[in-house]
Write a protein that holds these residues in place. Structure first.
Motif, short mmCIF file in Angstrom:
data_model
loop_
_atom_site.label_atom_id
_atom_site.label_comp_id
_atom_site.label_asym_id
_atom_site.label_seq_id
_atom_site.Cartn_x
_atom_site.Cartn_y
_atom_site.Cartn_z
N ILE A 29 0.83 -1.21 0.00
CA ILE A 29 0.00 0.00 0.00
C ILE A 29 0.87 1.25 0.00
N ILE A 30 1.91 1.27 0.82
CA ILE A 30 2.79 2.44 0.88
C ILE A 30 3.53 2.63 -0.43
N ILE A 31 4.04 1.57 -1.01
CA ILE A 31 4.77 1.66 -2.27
C ILE A 31 3.85 2.13 -3.39
N SER A 32 2.64 1.61 -3.45
CA SER A 32 1.72 2.02 -4.50
C SER A 32 1.31 3.47 -4.35
N SER A 37 1.63 8.89 -6.59
CA SER A 37 1.92 10.32 -6.40
C SER A 37 3.05 10.77 -7.32
N THR A 38 4.04 9.93 -7.54
CA THR A 38 5.13 10.26 -8.47
C THR A 38 4.61 10.36 -9.89
N ALA A 39 3.70 9.48 -10.27
CA ALA A 39 3.13 9.52 -11.62
C ALA A 39 2.32 10.80 -11.83
N VAL A 40 1.59 11.23 -10.82
CA VAL A 40 0.80 12.46 -10.94
C VAL A 40 1.72 13.67 -11.06
N GLU A 41 2.80 13.71 -10.27
CA GLU A 41 3.75 14.81 -10.36
C GLU A 41 4.44 14.84 -11.72
N THR A 42 4.77 13.68 -12.25
CA THR A 42 5.40 13.59 -13.57
C THR A 42 4.44 14.08 -14.65
#
Length: 65
Positions: A29-32, A37-42
């Motif tokens: 859950i933490i990794i996903s 969040s990284t994908a949204v920032e990208t």
């Protein structure tokens, strides 16, 4: 023996195994969360780059006209 069976005679899973499964699920859950969040920032960063290049192209074309 040091290691106990995964299931007891009553069909219950051992405490160690249930804790291991809980840790694995919480880690997933933490990794996903961080991956999403990284994908949204990208995505936001890429949109800014696209907008900047579109504005540059628009400025260059407006000087030509």
């Amino acid at each position: 023996m040091i290691f106990k069976k995964l299931k007891s005679n009553k069909g219950q899973i051992s405490l160690e195994f249930s804790l291991l499964v809980m840790v694995v699920i919480l880690s997933a859950i933490i990794i996903s969360y961080y991956l999403i969040s990284t994908a949204v920032e990208t995505k936001k960063a890429n949109m800014e780059v696209i907008n900047q290049s579109a504005n540059t192209a628009k400025d260059a074309l407006s000087k030509v006209s």
